[in-house]
Design an enzyme around this catalytic site. Structure first.
Site, PDB file in Angstrom:
ATOM      1  N   CYS A 115       1.310   1.926   7.203  1.00  0.00           N
ATOM      2  CA  CYS A 115       2.582   1.164   8.020  1.00  0.00           C
ATOM      3  C   CYS A 115       1.281   0.242   9.094  1.00  0.00           C
ATOM      4  O   CYS A 115       0.439   0.558   9.507  1.00  0.00           O
ATOM      5  CB  CYS A 115       3.731   1.334   9.197  1.00  0.00           C
ATOM      6  SG  CYS A 115       2.837   2.882  10.542  1.00  0.00           S
ATOM      7  N   PRO A 116       1.765  -1.263   9.792  1.00  0.00           N
ATOM      8  CA  PRO A 116       1.458  -1.603  10.332  1.00  0.00           C
ATOM      9  C   PRO A 116       0.986  -1.619  11.765  1.00  0.00           C
ATOM     10  O   PRO A 116       1.885  -1.070  11.996  1.00  0.00           O
ATOM     11  CB  PRO A 116       1.786  -3.899  10.180  1.00  0.00           C
ATOM     12  CG  PRO A 116       3.390  -3.614   9.820  1.00  0.00           C
ATOM     13  CD  PRO A 116       3.004  -2.104   8.790  1.00  0.00           C
ATOM     14  N   GLU A 130     -12.705   2.970  17.819  1.00  0.00           N
ATOM     15  CA  GLU A 130     -13.566   2.857  16.389  1.00  0.00           C
ATOM     16  C   GLU A 130     -14.426   1.981  15.963  1.00  0.00           C
ATOM     17  O   GLU A 130     -15.439   1.897  15.827  1.00  0.00           O
ATOM     18  CB  GLU A 130     -13.167   3.079  14.912  1.00  0.00           C
ATOM     19  CG  GLU A 130     -11.637   1.474  14.429  1.00  0.00           C
ATOM     20  CD  GLU A 130     -11.059   1.615  13.276  1.00  0.00           C
ATOM     21  OE1 GLU A 130     -11.310   1.149  12.240  1.00  0.00           O
ATOM     22  OE2 GLU A 130     -10.689   2.320  12.663  1.00  0.00           O
ATOM     23  N   ILE A 145       0.789  -1.714  -0.148  1.00  0.00           N
ATOM     24  CA  ILE A 145      -0.151  -0.147   0.011  1.00  0.00           C
ATOM     25  C   ILE A 145       0.714   1.552   0.303  1.00  0.00           C
ATOM     26  O   ILE A 145       1.063   1.559  -1.293  1.00  0.00           O
ATOM     27  CB  ILE A 145      -1.060   0.281   1.281  1.00  0.00           C
ATOM     28  CG1 ILE A 145      -1.817  -1.188   1.058  1.00  0.00           C
ATOM     29  CG2 ILE A 145      -2.140   1.153   1.877  1.00  0.00           C
ATOM     30  CD1 ILE A 145      -2.707  -1.114   2.024  1.00  0.00           C
ATOM     31  N   ARG A 185      -3.841   1.940  10.830  1.00  0.00           N
ATOM     32  CA  ARG A 185      -4.513   1.299  12.039  1.00  0.00           C
ATOM     33  C   ARG A 185      -4.933   2.685  12.681  1.00  0.00           C
ATOM     34  O   ARG A 185      -3.789   3.093  12.635  1.00  0.00           O
ATOM     35  CB  ARG A 185      -3.880   0.687  12.769  1.00  0.00           C
ATOM     36  CG  ARG A 185      -4.392  -0.788  11.928  1.00  0.00           C
ATOM     37  CD  ARG A 185      -5.566  -1.134  12.486  1.00  0.00           C
ATOM     38  NE  ARG A 185      -5.542  -2.742  11.413  1.00  0.00           N
ATOM     39  CZ  ARG A 185      -6.875  -3.399  10.300  1.00  0.00           C
ATOM     40  NH1 ARG A 185      -6.042  -2.026   9.168  1.00  0.00           N
ATOM     41  NH2 ARG A 185      -6.323  -4.806   9.770  1.00  0.00           N
ATOM     42  N   ASP A 208      -9.123   7.515   8.311  1.00  0.00           N
ATOM     43  CA  ASP A 208     -10.105   6.759   7.465  1.00  0.00           C
ATOM     44  C   ASP A 208      -9.988   5.641   9.324  1.00  0.00           C
ATOM     45  O   ASP A 208     -10.807   5.185   8.605  1.00  0.00           O
ATOM     46  CB  ASP A 208      -9.634   6.462   5.753  1.00  0.00           C
ATOM     47  CG  ASP A 208     -10.191   5.147   6.027  1.00  0.00           C
ATOM     48  OD1 ASP A 208     -11.867   5.487   5.934  1.00  0.00           O
ATOM     49  OD2 ASP A 208     -10.251   4.155   5.627  1.00  0.00           O
ATOM     50  N   HIS A 210     -13.299   4.412   7.611  1.00  0.00           N
ATOM     51  CA  HIS A 210     -12.355   3.299   7.918  1.00  0.00           C
ATOM     52  C   HIS A 210     -13.286   2.614   6.109  1.00  0.00           C
ATOM     53  O   HIS A 210     -13.390   1.038   5.816  1.00  0.00           O
ATOM     54  CB  HIS A 210     -12.547   2.197   8.549  1.00  0.00           C
ATOM     55  CG  HIS A 210     -11.742   0.933   8.538  1.00  0.00           C
ATOM     56  ND1 HIS A 210     -10.818   0.113  10.142  1.00  0.00           N
ATOM     57  CD2 HIS A 210     -10.513   0.718   7.772  1.00  0.00           C
ATOM     58  CE1 HIS A 210      -9.965  -0.401   9.740  1.00  0.00           C
ATOM     59  NE2 HIS A 210     -10.094  -0.427   8.841  1.00  0.00           N
TER      60      HIS A 210
END
Length: 341
Positions: free
Chosen positions: A211-212, A269, A162, A240, A264, A301
């Site tokens: 990033c994760p 959330e 991504i 995230r 997003d 999201h």
């Protein structure tokens, strides 16, 4: 075989049913029944999986050790994630229980990267505000002044698929692209310059997170890192929510160190996103404070939400299931030491 699908929305059912029917046509002797629940998977909703051998989950479902143990006790032997990230899964607990766990490691990475661009363009040129004005017959331009992106510096934090797609997009706009990643997975060549996170924050007009979420990246953007950013820069997060310390971001917005924020995703959330709360009182004071800023843009999201991505998610989910039913290893299986893309 019966599958319990949690956090299921009408669009999930549409695309999963398409993939399920396609799988049934290939192997009619092994029918698959899907049961859909709008509920998130938590310790309080585990019982909904009674009679199912497989659960299919999404980003805000909880799969910690107690939930996995409860699922195993009900006879569930496989967990299918219809997402790439697995920070919500206790992988070690799942391995101890001998459960098959697999994800969708990539799905149309351009979809999320394009959404990041959409957030930047919308917030920069105030098109959301312009749209509302014109609908009311107001064609004044005051308050809509933006900047030309061509020639600006964009920092991409995380160079997975991504992040790489985002780098190509911003390079195509004529931006200087910087990338920070301890282990970039793809070669960016002439597209971007690899720098440290500190250098990226100091030099970028726009910082986009790709990033994760891991312990090393939780609250990666905090009071310290925000102070390193170029004053007035824009921050974008489509990865995230917990990558950002929201209270620190609010403080940076108040003192104008941070010029704009587009997100997003949001750390809390799970109690808000993917549901209609238009008739409810939202009692999340932090989120409500964010929404008072005119230079903050929030979407729920939806970065992944394209036809192509949804079809790929469904297809890979059922391909993972086929590996489980045949007793074969899956290239998408979760592993303790895996690095989310």
């Amino acid at each position: 075989m019966k599958i319990a699908v949690f956090s299921a929305q009408p669009y999930d059912r549409r695309f999963l049913d398409e993939a399920r029917i396609a799988e049934l046509e290939k192997t009619p002797s092994a029918p698959i029944e899907a049961v859909y629940f709008t509920d998130r998977l938590t310790i309080d909703t585990v019982a909904l999986a009674q009679g199912c051998a497989v659960v299919c989950v999404f980003v805000n479902d909880i799969l910690d050790a107690p939930v996995l143990q409860a699922l195993h006790a009900l006879g569930v032997r496989a967990v299918l994630l219809r997402c790439a990230g697995f920070n919500n899964v206790d992988v070690q607990a799942g391995e101890r229980l001998g459960m098959f766990m697999a994800r969708v490691p990539t799905y149309a990475p351009e979809a999320v990267a394009e959404h990041a661009l959409a957030l930047v363009m919308t917030l920069n040129r105030r098109t959301h505000r312009a749209y509302a004005r014109v609908r009311e017959g107001n064609f004044a331009l005051d308050g809509l002044l933006g900047m030309t992106l061509h020639g600006k510096t964009v920092g991409i934090v995380g160079a997975g698929q991504i992040g790489t797609a985002a780098a190509h997009i911003f390079k195509g706009l004529g931006c200087t692209v910087l990338v920070s990643d301890p282990a970039p997975q793809l070669q960016l060549g002439a597209i971007a310059t690899r720098v440290t996170l500190e250098q990226l924050l100091a030099q970028s007009d726009i910082v986009s997170l790709h990033c994760p979420l891991m312990e090393a990246t939780r609250h990666l953007i905090n009071a310290t890192s925000l102070a390193l950013m170029k004053p007035g820069a824009m921050l974008v997060n489509t990865s995230r929510g917990a990558l950002i310390d929201t209270m620190a971001v609010i403080a940076a917005l108040k003192c104008k160190q941070l010029g704009a924020l587009a997100i997003d995703v949001y750390e809390q959330e799970s109690d808000l996103f993917f549901h209609d709360h238009s008739s409810d009182i939202i009692d999340d004071d932090v989120f409500q404070r964010l929404m008072t800023f005119p230079n903050v843009l929030v979407t729920g999201h939806q970065g992944f939400f394209t036809v192509e991505a949804m079809r790929e998610i469904a297809a890979v989910t059922f391909a993972n299931l086929a590996c489980h039913t045949r007793g074969e290893p899956s290239a998408n299986a979760l592993a303790v030491n895996a690095r989310p893309t």
